[in-house]
Design a protein around this motif. Sequence first.
Motif, mmCIF file in Angstrom:
data_model
loop_
_atom_site.group_PDB
_atom_site.id
_atom_site.type_symbol
_atom_site.label_atom_id
_atom_site.label_comp_id
_atom_site.label_asym_id
_atom_site.label_seq_id
_atom_site.Cartn_x
_atom_site.Cartn_y
_atom_site.Cartn_z
ATOM 1 N N THR A 51 9.692 -9.705 -1.125
ATOM 2 C CA THR A 51 8.877 -10.770 -0.543
ATOM 3 C C THR A 51 8.305 -10.270 0.772
ATOM 4 O OG1 THR A 51 10.406 -12.393 -1.483
ATOM 5 C CG2 THR A 51 8.823 -13.193 0.138
ATOM 6 N N ILE A 52 7.005 -10.440 0.956
ATOM 7 C CA ILE A 52 6.351 -9.981 2.182
ATOM 8 C C ILE A 52 5.786 -11.185 2.921
ATOM 9 C CG2 ILE A 52 4.546 -8.528 3.170
ATOM 10 C CD1 ILE A 52 4.753 -6.785 0.669
ATOM 11 N N HIS A 53 6.201 -11.346 4.156
ATOM 12 C CA HIS A 53 5.680 -12.411 5.007
ATOM 13 C C HIS A 53 4.895 -11.793 6.166
ATOM 14 C CE1 HIS A 53 8.034 -15.550 3.043
ATOM 15 N NE2 HIS A 53 9.089 -14.767 3.135
ATOM 16 N N ARG A 54 3.832 -12.438 6.539
ATOM 17 C CA ARG A 54 3.072 -12.042 7.720
ATOM 18 C C ARG A 54 3.483 -12.976 8.849
ATOM 19 N NH1 ARG A 54 0.865 -7.284 9.062
ATOM 20 N NH2 ARG A 54 -0.948 -7.510 10.423
ATOM 21 N N ASP A 65 4.116 -7.352 9.394
ATOM 22 C CA ASP A 65 4.696 -7.576 8.070
ATOM 23 C C ASP A 65 6.215 -7.586 8.174
ATOM 24 O OD1 ASP A 65 2.398 -7.812 6.565
ATOM 25 O OD2 ASP A 65 2.362 -5.709 5.925
ATOM 26 N N VAL A 66 6.830 -8.541 7.494
ATOM 27 C CA VAL A 66 8.281 -8.561 7.326
ATOM 28 C C VAL A 66 8.535 -8.434 5.827
ATOM 29 C CG1 VAL A 66 10.418 -9.822 7.714
ATOM 30 C CG2 VAL A 66 8.527 -10.059 9.332
ATOM 31 N N VAL A 67 9.092 -7.300 5.400
ATOM 32 C CA VAL A 67 9.305 -7.009 3.989
ATOM 33 C C VAL A 67 10.780 -7.240 3.667
ATOM 34 C CG1 VAL A 67 9.121 -5.274 2.173
ATOM 35 C CG2 VAL A 67 7.447 -5.312 4.038
ATOM 36 N N VAL A 118 15.741 -5.451 5.083
ATOM 37 C CA VAL A 118 14.581 -6.099 5.698
ATOM 38 C C VAL A 118 13.878 -5.089 6.592
ATOM 39 C CG1 VAL A 118 13.780 -7.966 7.172
ATOM 40 C CG2 VAL A 118 15.730 -8.335 5.640
ATOM 41 N N ALA A 119 12.597 -4.839 6.313
ATOM 42 C CA ALA A 119 11.796 -3.922 7.118
ATOM 43 C C ALA A 119 10.726 -4.706 7.860
ATOM 44 C CB ALA A 119 11.152 -2.864 6.231
#
Length: 277
Positions: A51-54, A65-67, A118-119
Amino acid sequence: MRSKPGVTRRGLLLGSAAALVSACTGRSAPVAAPTSAAPASSPSPLRASITIHRRHSAARGRDVDVVLMTPDGVPSLGLPVCVALHGRGSNARTFLDLDLPAALTAGVRSGVPPFAVVAVDGSHYWVPDGSDDPRRMLADELPGWLSEAGLRPMTGVLGISMGGFGALNLARRRRDVRTVATCSAALFRTWPEARTRHIFPSQDDWTAAEPLQHVDELPTRGLGVWCGDGDPFLAANRKLISSAKPEVSRITAGEHTEEYWRGVLPEVLRFLGSRLA
């Protein structure tokens, strides 16, 4: 250099279409499209294994980006968390190119206790640079983003290249971090070596940040160090190994390349997972 099968940038783009369908149907998809949604009122499980959040980072003065990566088929709520810090010139999505999600799932299916990775986008060796402060982002903003995803606080750190520098620095300041793994950590034995990178304004700034200058502050239990025998940072990593005496250290064939990192990631993830459990 050929990539091994797994999640790649191309796969991510293809997956975004499925994610848009998911948003309309309520079904989960392999990759969720980037969002900038307001914080949830209560934690909810991730709807997909990637899941990728901006998010807007006030500490960095920009969107990042929070991956979020979890093992396939494993509920995400309450999973322990390892934060992954990328190298110079890269970003959070680099870990997708390295097929980390597939390696994480394979590890869990082979018996590694499940955890989330989490990256997040960073820069400047993960130290402050004027108004851009990735260190403060990790300390003050990332915990809230993890909580919104229903994940536990960070207790592990993985760093590649420049991210290895950042991971060791983070462990110096966070005693709740119980395990740290570095791959090809971009460390510097001397100020002349560091000065060539044009990152640190002065020798004092470098001395304050350089992990090799603060070995007594680094953890030994739960510390793992990996480096290729053809890596330009090999000598600095050997110094880290001899002075910090990590729990696990591996110098194996390889260079400062994605091919090397893909090759060692399965072992690195096993190391992290067994200590995060």
